[in-house]
Design an enzyme around this catalytic site. Structure first.
Site, PDB file in Angstrom:
ATOM      1  N   CYS A   1       0.915  -1.190   0.034  1.00 45.16           N
ATOM      2  CA  CYS A   1       0.001   0.021  -0.201  1.00 45.16           C
ATOM      3  C   CYS A   1       0.860   1.418   0.210  1.00 45.16           C
ATOM      4  CB  CYS A   1      -1.001   0.053   1.311  1.00 45.16           C
ATOM      5  SG  CYS A   1      -2.168  -1.432   1.346  1.00 45.16           S
TER       6      CYS A   1
HETATM    7  N1  LIG Z   1      -2.498  -6.008   2.066  1.00 44.41           N
HETATM    8  C1  LIG Z   1      -2.784  -4.645   2.956  1.00 44.41           C
HETATM    9  O1  LIG Z   1      -2.354  -4.598   3.665  1.00 44.41           O
HETATM   10  C2  LIG Z   1      -3.949  -3.971   2.165  1.00 44.41           C
HETATM   11  C3  LIG Z   1      -4.848  -2.998   2.936  1.00 44.41           C
HETATM   12  C4  LIG Z   1      -5.625  -2.313   2.325  1.00 44.41           C
HETATM   13  C5  LIG Z   1      -5.901  -2.096   0.932  1.00 44.41           C
HETATM   14  N2  LIG Z   1      -5.197  -3.213   0.154  1.00 44.41           N
HETATM   15  C6  LIG Z   1      -5.505  -3.073  -1.291  1.00 44.41           C
HETATM   16  O2  LIG Z   1      -6.364  -4.217  -1.377  1.00 44.41           O
HETATM   17  C7  LIG Z   1      -6.115  -4.830  -2.650  1.00 44.41           C
HETATM   18  C8  LIG Z   1      -5.668  -6.319  -2.507  1.00 44.41           C
HETATM   19  O3  LIG Z   1      -4.499  -6.287  -1.921  1.00 44.41           O
HETATM   20  P1  LIG Z   1      -3.997  -7.577  -1.114  1.00 44.41           P
HETATM   21  O4  LIG Z   1      -2.829  -7.361  -0.172  1.00 44.41           O
HETATM   22  O5  LIG Z   1      -5.178  -8.541  -0.608  1.00 44.41           O
HETATM   23  O6  LIG Z   1      -3.405  -8.563  -2.392  1.00 44.41           O
HETATM   24  P2  LIG Z   1      -3.031  -9.842  -2.582  1.00 44.41           P
HETATM   25  O7  LIG Z   1      -1.768 -10.163  -3.445  1.00 44.41           O
HETATM   26  O8  LIG Z   1      -2.704 -10.554  -1.168  1.00 44.41           O
HETATM   27  O9  LIG Z   1      -4.135 -10.478  -2.821  1.00 44.41           O
HETATM   28  C9  LIG Z   1      -4.901 -10.432  -4.382  1.00 44.41           C
HETATM   29  C10 LIG Z   1      -5.754 -11.704  -4.599  1.00 44.41           C
HETATM   30  O10 LIG Z   1      -6.266 -11.649  -5.853  1.00 44.41           O
HETATM   31  C11 LIG Z   1      -6.185 -12.602  -6.574  1.00 44.41           C
HETATM   32  N3  LIG Z   1      -6.119 -12.397  -7.925  1.00 44.41           N
HETATM   33  C12 LIG Z   1      -5.607 -11.629  -8.922  1.00 44.41           C
HETATM   34  N4  LIG Z   1      -5.955 -11.660 -10.073  1.00 44.41           N
HETATM   35  C13 LIG Z   1      -6.993 -12.161 -10.068  1.00 44.41           C
HETATM   36  C14 LIG Z   1      -8.210 -12.284 -10.906  1.00 44.41           C
HETATM   37  N5  LIG Z   1      -8.324 -11.829 -12.050  1.00 44.41           N
HETATM   38  N6  LIG Z   1      -9.247 -12.944 -10.432  1.00 44.41           N
HETATM   39  C15 LIG Z   1      -9.417 -13.344  -9.038  1.00 44.41           C
HETATM   40  N7  LIG Z   1      -8.481 -13.211  -8.365  1.00 44.41           N
HETATM   41  C16 LIG Z   1      -7.470 -12.686  -8.566  1.00 44.41           C
HETATM   42  C17 LIG Z   1      -4.585 -13.166  -6.344  1.00 44.41           C
HETATM   43  O11 LIG Z   1      -4.427 -14.379  -6.402  1.00 44.41           O
HETATM   44  C18 LIG Z   1      -4.747 -12.898  -4.823  1.00 44.41           C
HETATM   45  O12 LIG Z   1      -4.921 -14.045  -4.292  1.00 44.41           O
HETATM   46  C19 LIG Z   1      -5.080  -4.133  -3.333  1.00 44.41           C
HETATM   47  O13 LIG Z   1      -5.482  -2.887  -4.273  1.00 44.41           O
HETATM   48  C20 LIG Z   1      -4.330  -3.444  -2.094  1.00 44.41           C
HETATM   49  O14 LIG Z   1      -3.919  -2.081  -2.446  1.00 44.41           O
HETATM   50  C21 LIG Z   1      -4.329  -4.111   0.606  1.00 44.41           C
END
Ligand SMILES: NC(=O)c1ccc[n+]([C@@H]2O[C@H](COP(=O)([O-])OP(=O)(O)OC[C@H]3O[C@@H](n4cnc5c(N)ncnc54)[C@H](O)[C@@H]3O)[C@@H](O)[C@H]2O)c1
Length: 637
Positions: A474
């Site tokens: 992030c």
């Molecule tokens: N990790 C954090 O602390 C956090 C906090 C707040 C917001 N976010 C935001 O949330 C979003 C997700 O982050 P995250 O950390 O969970 O990411 P992550 O990489 O942990 O998880 C994303 C998931 O999406 C899946 N994915 C990718 N392409 C896909 C598709 N086409 N169809 C279905 N699934 C698909 C991946 O396999 C993965 O399991 C991002 O935009 C991030 O900026 C993250």
């Protein structure tokens, strides 16, 4: 359009995150109240004077109340400590009746049983002595030397603690109940102040009813750090949840009831799978059966530094094949203001469905901080903005069942911007404190001492600490989404650019510190063995994404160092040209290293031991604290 407080004091407390403190305070108050309210433990000792000699009842009474006798009794050494007079212990006694019954009973109360007995005996002796002094034949006879000392069970400490616990529990439960009532009232108050003019008509209302009843079928796309906790939260709120991900390994694990995210225990996933409340799949056609869908896919940067929205685009294209009227879709992935309206809306409407009437589209940023226990997906207030008022209304009903507090905003863009403000705030402040670290170094000052001193200011200052650079999915990325968007409207987001420049440069600064430290020992980086400790981007998690440790390792290797690493959470690194395994034996690796670089301060490390075993340490996190400050072999940021 933040909801108005129905009770300003409670509202202020809840918003300012003092609910836990409030509850703890109530429990402490309960304990104090219980201790104060319950009487101190009391014991009673009774002593029987077996005969009253030749004194009449009147004489005994007179004896007890004669000032001279009382005075003499008080002067007896054994009595003087109790600050009582003979008159005191005769007060209220019906001497005549006692004598008629053939005995005179003296009763003494004290919080200590031994002391109660001692006092009773002393008083009996004093009485006898007083009587003897009055008349040679008037001895009161013998007294029973074994006073009865019954303890009072209802004053036992265990009872006090139980009372305190029950009081605390009642107050804590009352606090939780008040909070729930506050939320309900606040929502009602918000609805009154900011009435949502529903344009969704019957479709929206039917969907809202289904969501509120928990009968809606929910889907979460992207089951990572954000998506899986959300699945867990919806499942616990009683929804039937479908998890969709392209990663077949994750789907396989979930089907077996196994979690791969530290914050979600496997037991909870297994329980949902057993109940049939969680179904995991890679097949998007299941969207046809869903009423609500949250999208939590990655939003990284391209190599050029531009936003990579391909994940959002791909998912939107997949789900639009199966969209149907009466569905709500909420994007949770962080992105620049306008993403939901500009990228998702046209695709959702491409097949003839109208957003706001047939289907409902909103943005709600996830604010989870992985590894954090006090603020989780459930109790962190949820900001939501809809494409239309009807979209907002439906989205509020969707999340309102599972999450404690809703913060509706006027548009999807406002919700998108809220998340970017939060993360930009962190990135800029970390950039500032990193620069302060560099400034303090130039001035020969200890930045950690300065930060601690500044943090004692009870208002107007928020503590941030320097480190080897930004990490995670992030903070290093999200502000750049905003600055990219602003370039399109000819505005240069200067704070973001500057903070990014300072933060990105920190790994290089750390390598400079390593170079200087080795240099002092007549060594060069080239050829030195360097052990990097902790490579996850923050303590106590396994997340390696954007971790500055990766840059530190890359730069050290570029300069010819032989780099090893250790991290209890990250068994191996496969990142671009870095393919390493965590050293199996930490102590022997420290022993062999010319320099240890602490990049992440996991709690499980024994810092004193690491300090003792190392030849040279560069500590970028102040993990060693005062020990590091006082050691010749430690260089701190
Ligand atoms: N990790 C954090 O602390 C956090 C906090 C707040 C917001 N976010 C935001 O949330 C979003 C997700 O982050 P995250 O950390 O969970 O990411 P992550 O990489 O942990 O998880 C994303 C998931 O999406 C899946 N994915 C990718 N392409 C896909 C598709 N086409 N169809 C279905 N699934 C698909 C991946 O396999 C993965 O399991 C991002 O935009 C991030 O900026 C993250």
């Amino acid at each position: 359009m933040r909801m108005k407080d129905t009770n300003p004091i409670l509202g202020w407390a809840y918003r300012n995150g003092i609910r836990p403190a409030l509850t703890a305070g109530l429990i402490v108050a309960g304990i104090v109240a219980a201790v104060v309210l319950s009487q101190p433990a009391e014991y009673r000792a009774e002593i029987r004077i077996l005969s009253a000699g030749n004194l009449s009842a009147d004489e005994v009474q007179a004896l007890a109340t004669t000032p001279g006798v009382a005075a003499r009794a008080v002067t007896l050494p054994a009595l003087s400590g109790y600050n009582l007079s003979a008159a005191d212990f005769f007060r209220g006694a019906n001497v005549e009746q006692l004598l008629e019954a053939g005995l005179l009973r003296l009763s003494v109360r004290d919080t200590d049983p031994g002391r109660a007995a001692g006092r009773a005996l002393t008083w009996a002796q004093a009485l006898c002595a007083a009587a003897t002094a009055r008349s040679a034949t008037a001895g009161l006879g013998c007294y029973d030397p074994n006073p009865v000392v019954p303890g009072k069970l209802d004053n036992f400490l265990g009872w006090k603690l139980l009372t305190a616990f029950l009081l605390g529990a009642v107050l804590g439960y009352g606090g939780a109940w008040r909070k729930a009532r506050w939320n309900k009232k606040e929502n009602a108050s918000m609805a009154k102040r900011n009435p949502v003019k529903s344009k969704g008509g019957e479709t929206a209302q039917a969907l809202i009813r289904k969501l509120k009843d928990g009968k809606a079928r929910i889907g979460v796309v992207g089951l990572g750090y954000v998506g899986l906790p959300l699945v867990d939260v919806f499942g616990r709120a009683g929804f039937s949840v479908v998890g969709i991900d392209v990663d077949a390994n994750k789907i396989e694990a979930l089907r077996k009831g196994k979690s791969y995210i530290e914050d979600v225990p496997s037991a909870r996933i297994a329980a949902l799978v057993r109940k049939g409340a969680l179904h995991a799949t890679t097949d998007f056609s299941i969207v046809e059966t869903l009423d609500a869908l949250s999208i939590c896919v990655p939003t990284p940067l391209r190599k050029t530094g531009d936003p990579d929205l391909s994940f959002i685009v791909n998912v939107t294209e997949e789900i639009t094949k199966y969209l149907h009227p009466g569905m709500v879709i909420v994007l949770e992935s962080t992105s620049y203001p306008g993403t939901t309206r500009e990228i998702m809306l046209p695709k959702c409407e491409a097949h003839g469905l109208k957003v706001g009437r047939d289907l409902f589209l909103a943005f709600s940023p996830e604010r989870v901080d992985p590894g954090r226990k006090d603020w989780t997906t459930v109790n962190t207030p949820k900001v939501i903005g809809g494409i239309t008022p009807a979209c907002l209304e439906v989205a509020l009903a969707y999340y309102g069942r599972a999450i404690d507090e809703m913060v509706p905003v006027s548009s999807a863009e406002a919700a998108e911007m809220t998340k970017l403000l939060e993360n930009t705030f962190r990135a800029v402040n970390i950039g500032l404190v990193n620069e302060i670290a560099i400034i303090c170094d130039r001035l020969g000052l200890d930045v950690w001492e300065v930060i601690e001193a500044a943090a004692t200011k009870p208002f107007g200052y928020m503590k941030f600490t320097p480190g080897p650079g930004l990490g995670g999915h992030c903070i290093p990325i999200d502000p750049l989404y905003l600055s990219w968007k602003l370039k399109a409207v000819n505005y240069n987001a200067r704070f973001i650019e500057l903070a990014s420049e300072i933060n990105t440069n920190m790994p290089r600064y750390v390598v400079g510190k390593v170079q200087d430290a080795l240099n002092k020992q007549r060594k060069s980086i080239n050829g030195s063995r360097i052990l990097v400790l902790g490579v996850a981007y923050k303590p106590n998690v396994s997340d390696l994404r954007e971790s500055p440790a990766l840059d530190v390792i890359g730069l050290l290797r570029q300069k010819g160092a032989v780099v090893e690493y250790h991290d209890p959470y990250v068994p191996e690194i496969r990142h671009e040209s870095i393919q390493l395994k965590s050293v199996p034996d930490l102590e022997s690796a420290i022993g062999k290293a010319d320099c240890v670089v602490i990049t992440t301060n996991h709690d499980s490390y024994s810092w004193k031991k690491i300090l003792a075993l190392s030849r040279l340490i560069v500590d970028t996190r102040n993990a060693l604290g005062d020990d590091g400050r006082d050691s010749e072999k430690v260089v701190r940021l």
